[in-house]
Design an enzyme around this catalytic site. Structure first.
Site, PDB file in Angstrom:
ATOM      1  N   GLY A 255       0.863  -1.178  -0.126  1.00 31.68           N
ATOM      2  CA  GLY A 255      -0.040  -0.118  -0.075  1.00 31.68           C
ATOM      3  C   GLY A 255       0.662   1.245   0.093  1.00 31.68           C
ATOM      4  O   GLY A 255       0.150   2.376  -0.136  1.00 31.68           O
ATOM      5  N   ASP A 256       2.029   0.957   0.008  1.00 28.80           N
ATOM      6  CA  ASP A 256       2.949   2.323  -0.037  1.00 28.80           C
ATOM      7  C   ASP A 256       4.247   1.818  -0.997  1.00 28.80           C
ATOM      8  O   ASP A 256       4.174   0.670  -1.569  1.00 28.80           O
ATOM      9  CB  ASP A 256       3.475   2.873   1.401  1.00 28.80           C
ATOM     10  CG  ASP A 256       3.546   4.282   1.496  1.00 28.80           C
ATOM     11  OD1 ASP A 256       4.383   4.768   0.651  1.00 28.80           O
ATOM     12  OD2 ASP A 256       3.222   4.844   2.456  1.00 28.80           O
ATOM     13  N   ASP A 257       5.354   2.605  -0.798  1.00 27.62           N
ATOM     14  CA  ASP A 257       6.585   2.276  -1.441  1.00 27.62           C
ATOM     15  C   ASP A 257       6.968   0.633  -1.219  1.00 27.62           C
ATOM     16  O   ASP A 257       7.061   0.233  -0.249  1.00 27.62           O
ATOM     17  CB  ASP A 257       7.739   3.110  -1.155  1.00 27.62           C
ATOM     18  CG  ASP A 257       7.198   4.555  -1.314  1.00 27.62           C
ATOM     19  OD1 ASP A 257       6.527   4.780  -2.325  1.00 27.62           O
ATOM     20  OD2 ASP A 257       7.780   5.547  -0.561  1.00 27.62           O
TER      21      ASP A 257
END
Length: 472
Positions: A255-257
């Site tokens: 959900g992020d990097d």
């Protein structure tokens, strides 16, 4: 430990089949011999099983005290060949526990460590000195599920066992703005060296998955990291003020990097002054619709230099290798080398921003300008792209020394493919045609990629063995 006995031809066939079936990397099982071989930076003289210390793998009973008791007892062997703790088949519910020196935590392939959703099983720790506050809340933070500080020679590995952070409890509190302390990470080691994290499946971390910080000589390989693509701040691997780090053969849905290299936040990172440097990333696969395959920053106030990334694949990911910084960060991002990216369904191929302006508090120095220079990309193929590039430096502080070569981007119908401000550099053999601030060289050039090796590349893993353990 002694190596496993030499295998007969018939058993070798069974071993190969087992490895292919389970998709393991470097793990061999001798069926019928109760023997397993696995790669590690160090082998251990002593071994034990979590059930020896009262562990119950029913998915309901808390094993926090069992893990703590086991590791406390095994720490006595740190000066006598070290110790290995096996997590056998089962579901092992636990809160946070700390590791020890010269120690291996080994998960069987049918073993799952389940993170407790009972906050009383998560001790609190101080905010990180290079951040000055917690990321979710200004005061303290919860200790990570698997935590260690001031350690030497630690291995977290397995026969592709699973660690499940059961993060939905924490994500819900985050979305409702109910957090009084910063969420726990899944694995965090601080002020440590000679660290290996490998051959595991990690799912649903409360926040970041793997966070080595203020550490060196780190090998991270063969991880499958999975979180819902809408889960908050579930970065995959975040080396933070780390030196001599090797990340390879990982598959990340986040959900992020997927990977974020960091080194502290504004005035706190500047004061702490510990860069991330000599980092190599290779054979990475990433899915992250709202974030980057690899991010440099945005917290980079101790500096980031000598990062080498190659053989990278991103699918349905917002951007590839992204630089994030802002006025107030100070320090530098320099000598970044990227080659061999295969990208499909991206919003941006190249993205740099100097206005990623989240700050820990109003005390940042507006005169602390970051120095972004020596950024090199080459050998890139991208399909189904919305924009080729969004490159935004800082007024009166341009990003310089950008080199992009041998790039083919198949983009959509957006007329402006390259949006560039406050940058300087060159390009060669790039399609579609770059912006005027990145003029194309008349002669073909190849952007540089170092020929020398980062020291951690020369570290060879040993073949270690487990024998005569009844759960195989």
């Amino acid at each position: 430990m002694k190596p496993c006995p030499k295998l007969s031809d018939s058993i070798v066939v069974e071993v190969i089949f087992t490895v292919l079936l389970l998709g393991l990397q470097g793990v061999r099982v001798a069926k019928g011999l109760d023997c397993l071989e696995y790669p590690a930076i160090s082998c251990r003289k002593h071994s034990a099983v979590l059930t020896d210390f009262g562990g119950v793998g029913d998915g309901k009973t808390s094993n926090t005290k069992a893990f703590q008791y086991a590791i406390s007892n095994l720490s006595h062997y740190s000066s006598d060949g070290g110790a290995l703790l096996v997590v056998p088949p089962g579901k092992w519910l636990t809160g946070s526990f700390n590791l020890t020196n010269h120690f291996t935590l080994f998960l069987h392939n049918e073993a799952t460590i389940l993170a407790s959703q009972d906050e009383s099983e998560w001790p609190t720790v101080k905010v990180l000195p290079s951040y000055g506050r917690g990321r979710d809340a200004p005061d303290g933070r919860f200790s990570s599920l698997i935590f260690g500080t001031n350690l030497t020679d630690v291995v977290i590995t397995g026969y592709h066992g699973t660690i499940d952070g059961q993060g939905s409890y924490w994500w819900d509190k985050f979305h409702k703005d109910e957090l009084k302390l910063t969420r726990p990470y899944m694995i965090e080691v601080m002020f440590s060296n000679q660290i290996q994290i490998s051959n595991l499946t990690l799912i649903n971390s409360p926040s970041w998955f793997v966070h080595p910080i203020y550490s060196s000589d780190i090998i991270i390989q063969g991880l499958t990291i999975l979180a819902p693509v809408d889960s908050p701040n579930t970065d995959g691997i975040n080396p933070d003020s780390c030196t001599n780090t090797r990340i390879e053969d990982c598959y990340i849905v986040s959900g992020d990097d997927c990977i974020a290299i960091k080194s502290g936040w504004d005035e706190y990172g500047i004061k702490f002054g510990m860069p991330s440097q000599h980092i190599i990333i290779r054979r990475l696969e990433c899915v992250s619709p709202d974030s980057a395959m690899i991010a440099l920053g945005s917290e980079m106030s101790g500096g980031i230099q000598d990062v080498r990334a190659e053989d990278l694949t991103a699918i349905n990911t917002q951007s590839a290798v992204r630089i994030k910084t802002a006025v107030g960060r100070g320090a530098y991002v320099r000598d970044i080398f990227v080659k061999g990216m295969n990208l499909n369904t991206m919003k941006y191929v190249f993205w740099m921003t100097g206005s990623y302006g989240s700050h820990p508090d109003p005390g940042f120095d507006p005169k602390a300008l970051p120095n972004i220079t020596g950024i090199n990309y080459r050998d890139v193929f991208a399909d189904n792209v919305t924009y080729s590039a969004r490159l935004e430096g800082i007024a009166n502080d341009p990003f310089t020394g950008i080199c992009i070569s041998n790039v083919t981007i198949h983009s959509g119908e957006k007329k402006l493919q390259w949006n560039c401000t406050d940058i300087e550099g060159v390009t060669s053999n790039v399609y579609p045609k770059p912006c005027e601030l990145l003029p194309e060289k008349e002669e073909l050039i190849e952007c540089p990629y170092p020929d020398d090796k980062v020291p951690i590349e020369s570290v060879q893993l040993k073949t270690c063995s487990l024998k005569s353990l009844s759960f195989f």
